[in-house]
Design a protein around this motif. Structure first.
Motif, PDB file in Angstrom:
ATOM      1  N   ALA A  21      45.866  40.494  28.368  1.00  0.00           N
ATOM      2  CA  ALA A  21      44.675  40.963  27.660  1.00  0.00           C
ATOM      3  C   ALA A  21      44.060  39.845  26.826  1.00  0.00           C
ATOM      4  CB  ALA A  21      45.042  42.146  26.767  1.00  0.00           C
ATOM      5  N   GLU A  22      44.897  39.028  26.177  1.00  0.00           N
ATOM      6  CA  GLU A  22      44.394  37.938  25.345  1.00  0.00           C
ATOM      7  C   GLU A  22      43.670  36.888  26.177  1.00  0.00           C
ATOM      8  OE1 GLU A  22      46.173  34.581  22.275  1.00  0.00           O
ATOM      9  OE2 GLU A  22      47.281  36.446  22.618  1.00  0.00           O
ATOM     10  N   GLU A  23      44.128  36.683  27.403  1.00  0.00           N
ATOM     11  CA  GLU A  23      43.500  35.692  28.267  1.00  0.00           C
ATOM     12  C   GLU A  23      42.294  36.259  29.011  1.00  0.00           C
ATOM     13  OE1 GLU A  23      43.928  32.628  28.300  1.00  0.00           O
ATOM     14  OE2 GLU A  23      45.788  32.447  27.152  1.00  0.00           O
ATOM     15  N   GLY A  24      41.953  37.515  28.738  1.00  0.00           N
ATOM     16  CA  GLY A  24      40.730  38.070  29.300  1.00  0.00           C
ATOM     17  C   GLY A  24      40.888  38.679  30.666  1.00  0.00           C
ATOM     18  N   GLY A  25      42.116  39.091  31.017  1.00  0.00           N
ATOM     19  CA  GLY A  25      42.327  39.706  32.322  1.00  0.00           C
ATOM     20  C   GLY A  25      41.506  40.976  32.476  1.00  0.00           C
ATOM     21  N   CYS A  26      40.855  41.155  33.593  1.00  0.00           N
ATOM     22  CA  CYS A  26      40.054  42.349  33.811  1.00  0.00           C
ATOM     23  C   CYS A  26      39.872  42.557  35.307  1.00  0.00           C
ATOM     24  CB  CYS A  26      38.694  42.254  33.124  1.00  0.00           C
ATOM     25  SG  CYS A  26      37.670  40.892  33.704  1.00  0.00           S
ATOM     26  N   ASP A  27      39.522  43.759  35.659  1.00  0.00           N
ATOM     27  CA  ASP A  27      39.268  44.069  37.063  1.00  0.00           C
ATOM     28  C   ASP A  27      38.027  43.345  37.555  1.00  0.00           C
ATOM     29  OD1 ASP A  27      40.288  47.547  36.736  1.00  0.00           O
ATOM     30  OD2 ASP A  27      41.467  45.718  37.038  1.00  0.00           O
ATOM     31  N   ARG A  28      38.032  43.034  38.820  1.00  0.00           N
ATOM     32  CA  ARG A  28      36.852  42.507  39.523  1.00  0.00           C
ATOM     33  C   ARG A  28      36.366  41.174  38.949  1.00  0.00           C
ATOM     34  NH1 ARG A  28      36.553  47.793  39.075  1.00  0.00           N
ATOM     35  NH2 ARG A  28      35.419  47.694  37.113  1.00  0.00           N
ATOM     36  N   ALA A  29      37.290  40.326  38.456  1.00  0.00           N
ATOM     37  CA  ALA A  29      36.894  38.981  38.058  1.00  0.00           C
ATOM     38  C   ALA A  29      36.565  38.178  39.309  1.00  0.00           C
ATOM     39  CB  ALA A  29      38.046  38.309  37.294  1.00  0.00           C
ATOM     40  N   ASP A  30      35.575  37.286  39.214  1.00  0.00           N
ATOM     41  CA  ASP A  30      35.265  36.484  40.398  1.00  0.00           C
ATOM     42  C   ASP A  30      36.375  35.456  40.601  1.00  0.00           C
ATOM     43  OD1 ASP A  30      34.783  34.177  38.778  1.00  0.00           O
ATOM     44  OD2 ASP A  30      32.716  34.784  38.489  1.00  0.00           O
ATOM     45  N   ARG A  31      36.325  34.761  41.747  1.00  0.00           N
ATOM     46  CA  ARG A  31      37.448  33.900  42.119  1.00  0.00           C
ATOM     47  C   ARG A  31      37.698  32.802  41.097  1.00  0.00           C
ATOM     48  NH1 ARG A  31      37.403  31.371  48.004  1.00  0.00           N
ATOM     49  NH2 ARG A  31      37.727  33.577  48.485  1.00  0.00           N
ATOM     50  N   ALA A  32      36.623  32.137  40.658  1.00  0.00           N
ATOM     51  CA  ALA A  32      36.799  31.031  39.715  1.00  0.00           C
ATOM     52  C   ALA A  32      37.386  31.531  38.396  1.00  0.00           C
ATOM     53  CB  ALA A  32      35.466  30.334  39.473  1.00  0.00           C
ATOM     54  N   ASP A  33      36.858  32.651  37.908  1.00  0.00           N
ATOM     55  CA  ASP A  33      37.361  33.189  36.647  1.00  0.00           C
ATOM     56  C   ASP A  33      38.782  33.698  36.814  1.00  0.00           C
ATOM     57  OD1 ASP A  33      36.897  33.806  33.872  1.00  0.00           O
ATOM     58  OD2 ASP A  33      36.827  35.920  34.442  1.00  0.00           O
ATOM     59  N   ILE A  56      42.102  32.477  34.717  1.00  0.00           N
ATOM     60  CA  ILE A  56      43.008  33.388  34.020  1.00  0.00           C
ATOM     61  C   ILE A  56      44.447  33.176  34.504  1.00  0.00           C
ATOM     62  CG2 ILE A  56      43.611  35.809  33.692  1.00  0.00           C
ATOM     63  CD1 ILE A  56      40.579  36.413  33.928  1.00  0.00           C
ATOM     64  N   ILE A  57      44.612  33.051  35.814  1.00  0.00           N
ATOM     65  CA  ILE A  57      45.957  32.861  36.371  1.00  0.00           C
ATOM     66  C   ILE A  57      46.561  31.552  35.874  1.00  0.00           C
ATOM     67  CG2 ILE A  57      47.206  32.404  38.526  1.00  0.00           C
ATOM     68  CD1 ILE A  57      45.302  34.425  39.876  1.00  0.00           C
ATOM     69  N   ALA A  58      45.749  30.495  35.816  1.00  0.00           N
ATOM     70  CA  ALA A  58      46.244  29.206  35.323  1.00  0.00           C
ATOM     71  C   ALA A  58      46.667  29.317  33.853  1.00  0.00           C
ATOM     72  CB  ALA A  58      45.168  28.140  35.489  1.00  0.00           C
ATOM     73  N   VAL A 114      50.039  41.470  36.748  1.00  0.00           N
ATOM     74  CA  VAL A 114      48.847  40.617  36.728  1.00  0.00           C
ATOM     75  C   VAL A 114      47.922  40.999  37.879  1.00  0.00           C
ATOM     76  CG1 VAL A 114      47.997  38.261  36.967  1.00  0.00           C
ATOM     77  CG2 VAL A 114      50.045  38.719  35.580  1.00  0.00           C
ATOM     78  N   ALA A 115      48.474  41.196  39.051  1.00  0.00           N
ATOM     79  CA  ALA A 115      47.655  41.581  40.206  1.00  0.00           C
ATOM     80  C   ALA A 115      46.930  42.888  39.933  1.00  0.00           C
ATOM     81  CB  ALA A 115      48.542  41.714  41.445  1.00  0.00           C
ATOM     82  N   ALA A 134      49.706  39.228  47.291  1.00  0.00           N
ATOM     83  CA  ALA A 134      49.561  38.085  48.197  1.00  0.00           C
ATOM     84  C   ALA A 134      48.437  37.175  47.728  1.00  0.00           C
ATOM     85  CB  ALA A 134      49.293  38.576  49.614  1.00  0.00           C
ATOM     86  N   THR A 135      47.309  37.779  47.323  1.00  0.00           N
ATOM     87  CA  THR A 135      46.184  36.989  46.802  1.00  0.00           C
ATOM     88  C   THR A 135      46.575  36.287  45.517  1.00  0.00           C
ATOM     89  OG1 THR A 135      44.588  38.515  47.793  1.00  0.00           O
ATOM     90  CG2 THR A 135      43.793  37.098  46.014  1.00  0.00           C
ATOM     91  N   LEU A 136      47.305  36.986  44.681  1.00  0.00           N
ATOM     92  CA  LEU A 136      47.759  36.384  43.431  1.00  0.00           C
ATOM     93  C   LEU A 136      48.628  35.162  43.695  1.00  0.00           C
ATOM     94  CD1 LEU A 136      48.204  36.368  40.330  1.00  0.00           C
ATOM     95  CD2 LEU A 136      50.148  37.891  40.725  1.00  0.00           C
ATOM     96  N   TYR A 137      49.611  35.303  44.616  1.00  0.00           N
ATOM     97  CA  TYR A 137      50.500  34.181  44.898  1.00  0.00           C
ATOM     98  C   TYR A 137      49.726  33.011  45.511  1.00  0.00           C
ATOM     99  CZ  TYR A 137      54.604  37.035  43.861  1.00  0.00           C
ATOM    100  OH  TYR A 137      55.564  37.804  43.243  1.00  0.00           O
TER     101      TYR A 137
END
Length: 206
Positions: free
Chosen positions: A150-162, A166-168, A185-186, A194-197
């Motif tokens: 939540a602190e890093e701004g995780g949210c549904d439907r983030a675009d690929r770059a964002d 967040i993952i980094a 996280v996924a 799979a996309t997350l990995y």
């Protein structure tokens, strides 16, 4: 009844407060009753020795300024001054009025030098008073992971770059060291594991 007699009665009624307040505040306090009708010897009662004055002592420059303000003068509360010897004093000057005219004041002087020194020591030990990040402490690791996401701004439907940003950030903060964090996280990002990995491999390869 003359104004002079009324003023004398007022001071006599307030006089018992001097010793009472001094006893309440303790040895670092000084309570002073001033009769502004006689600026050169305004101190008519005093208990305590913060300013080393005595009955018959003169008004301070603060009192003189209040006297000069006349009926427009206002109480001065909780102000800080420094004595010539370096001690810090927190004071309040509460005016006494008779028929709208300022005739005197009841003053409270507290030597706060030791308190300030203690506060400075505690501040030095605790570190500078600056905003501190919120840290979640919990027996449940999922709650900790959720808080970081939540602190890093995780949210549904983030675009690929964002999403990869967040993952980094989550990877730098050790989130993926928790075994079941990938699923959480996924879920937060609205992607498959799979996309997350795949994204995680890419950000680690940079």
């Amino acid at each position: 009844m003359s104004t002079t007699v009324e003023a004398d009665d007022l001071f006599e009624s307030v006089r018992p407060l001097v010793a009472g307040l001094a006893a309440t505040y303790g040895p670092t306090a000084e309570i002073v009753l001033h009769d502004y009708r006689n600026p050169e010897a305004s101190v008519v009662a005093i208990s305590g020795a913060v300013t080393n004055r005595h009955v018959g002592g003169a008004m301070s420059e603060i009192g003189l300024g209040l006297l000069a303000a006349g009926p427009e003068a206002e109480d001065r509360l909780n102000y800080l001054t420094r004595l010539p010897d370096g001690r810090l004093v927190r004071s309040s000057t509460m005016l006494l009025r008779l028929r709208g005219q300022v005739v005197g004041a009841l003053c409270v002087n507290l030597d706060v030098t030791a308190l300030r020194q203690a506060a400075d020591t505690l501040t030095a030990m605790a570190g500078p008073l600056e905003p501190a990040p919120v840290t979640v402490f919990s027996d449940d690791v999922d709650q900790v992971v959720d808080a970081v996401i939540a602190e890093e701004g995780g949210c549904d439907r983030a675009d690929r770059a964002d999403r990869r940003r967040i993952i980094a950030a989550l990877d730098r903060r050790g989130v993926f060291a928790v075994q079941r964090s990938a699923a959480r996280v996924a879920e937060h990002l609205g992607i498959s594991r799979a996309t997350l990995y795949n994204d995680l491999a890419r950000v680690r390869a940079r």
